[in-house]
Scaffold this active site. Structure first.
Site, mmCIF file in Angstrom:
data_model
loop_
_atom_site.group_PDB
_atom_site.id
_atom_site.type_symbol
_atom_site.label_atom_id
_atom_site.label_comp_id
_atom_site.label_asym_id
_atom_site.label_seq_id
_atom_site.Cartn_x
_atom_site.Cartn_y
_atom_site.Cartn_z
ATOM 1 N N ARG A 58 0.317 1.114 0.721
ATOM 2 C CA ARG A 58 1.714 0.791 0.416
ATOM 3 C C ARG A 58 2.396 1.892 -0.388
ATOM 4 O O ARG A 58 3.611 2.026 -0.344
ATOM 5 C CB ARG A 58 1.804 -0.574 -0.263
ATOM 6 C CG ARG A 58 1.462 -1.714 0.715
ATOM 7 C CD ARG A 58 1.366 -3.068 0.040
ATOM 8 N NE ARG A 58 0.372 -3.122 -1.009
ATOM 9 C CZ ARG A 58 -0.934 -3.350 -0.825
ATOM 10 N NH1 ARG A 58 -1.401 -3.544 0.384
ATOM 11 N NH2 ARG A 58 -1.761 -3.378 -1.835
ATOM 12 N N GLU A 95 -10.357 -4.768 -9.604
ATOM 13 C CA GLU A 95 -10.528 -6.104 -10.172
ATOM 14 C C GLU A 95 -11.596 -6.878 -9.405
ATOM 15 O O GLU A 95 -12.210 -7.798 -9.915
ATOM 16 C CB GLU A 95 -9.223 -6.921 -10.095
ATOM 17 C CG GLU A 95 -8.011 -6.300 -10.732
ATOM 18 C CD GLU A 95 -7.235 -5.387 -9.799
ATOM 19 O OE1 GLU A 95 -6.147 -5.774 -9.348
ATOM 20 O OE2 GLU A 95 -7.716 -4.282 -9.511
#
Length: 170
Positions: A58, A95
């Site tokens: 992105r 994460e």
């Protein structure tokens, strides 16, 4: 314009417990997309960059038009194995796991002023890894820009030595 209204939340993606911030709803709206690109370019203009580095995937969508508006070159940072010439690689923690990114070794000349652009700042691990690669190649990070910043994950702290711009803080 309130860009936050164009960001969709997808629970449990890509893994359980992650709340994915989907910008495809922002991208498909011509006014919101234009507003996001124009605002980010304007915020980064004062940093006088030579190059915009966009992080796969992105960051390409956001970074390329920002580079165009600023009259800069654009450098893609890709997932391992996607760039055809000699690369510099960096593995870092996410994460929900780890990943490796690569940049062409000849993408940045010593002393070039670089802004790094991506769609979202979470923990800052990905962006920090990219900044380290840019600096290893001799580039000077003069700023970092995001569409979204997840403030509760405190990624800005990991990037505290750089000017950070984010359009939507959640």
């Amino acid at each position: 314009m309130d860009l936050a209204q164009y960001i969709r939340n997808i629970p449990d993606f890509p893994t359980r417990g992650i709340q994915f911030k989907d910008i495809t709803t922002l991208l498909k709206n011509r006014e919101a997309f234009r507003e996001a690109i124009d605002r980010l370019a304007e915020a980064l203009r004062t940093m006088n960059p030579d190059l915009v580095v966009g992080i796969e995937a992105r960051g390409f969508i956001i970074g390329a038009p920002v580079a165009y508006i600023l009259g800069c070159g654009f450098v893609p940072v890709r997932k391992k194995g996607k760039l055809p010439a000699a690369t510099l690689a960096k593995t870092y923690e996410l994460e929900y796991g780890s990943a490796t990114l690569e940049i062409h070794r000849d993408a940045i000349e010593a002393g070039q002023r670089v802004v790094v652009v991506d769609d979202l700042l979470a923990t800052g691990g990905t962006t920090k890894a990219v900044c380290e690669m840019v600096e290893e190649l001799g580039g000077n990070i003069v700023g970092i820009g995001f569409v979204i910043e997840l403030e509760s994950l405190r990624g800005r702290e990991r990037l505290k030595q750089y000017p950070v711009v984010s359009l939507v803080r959640l």
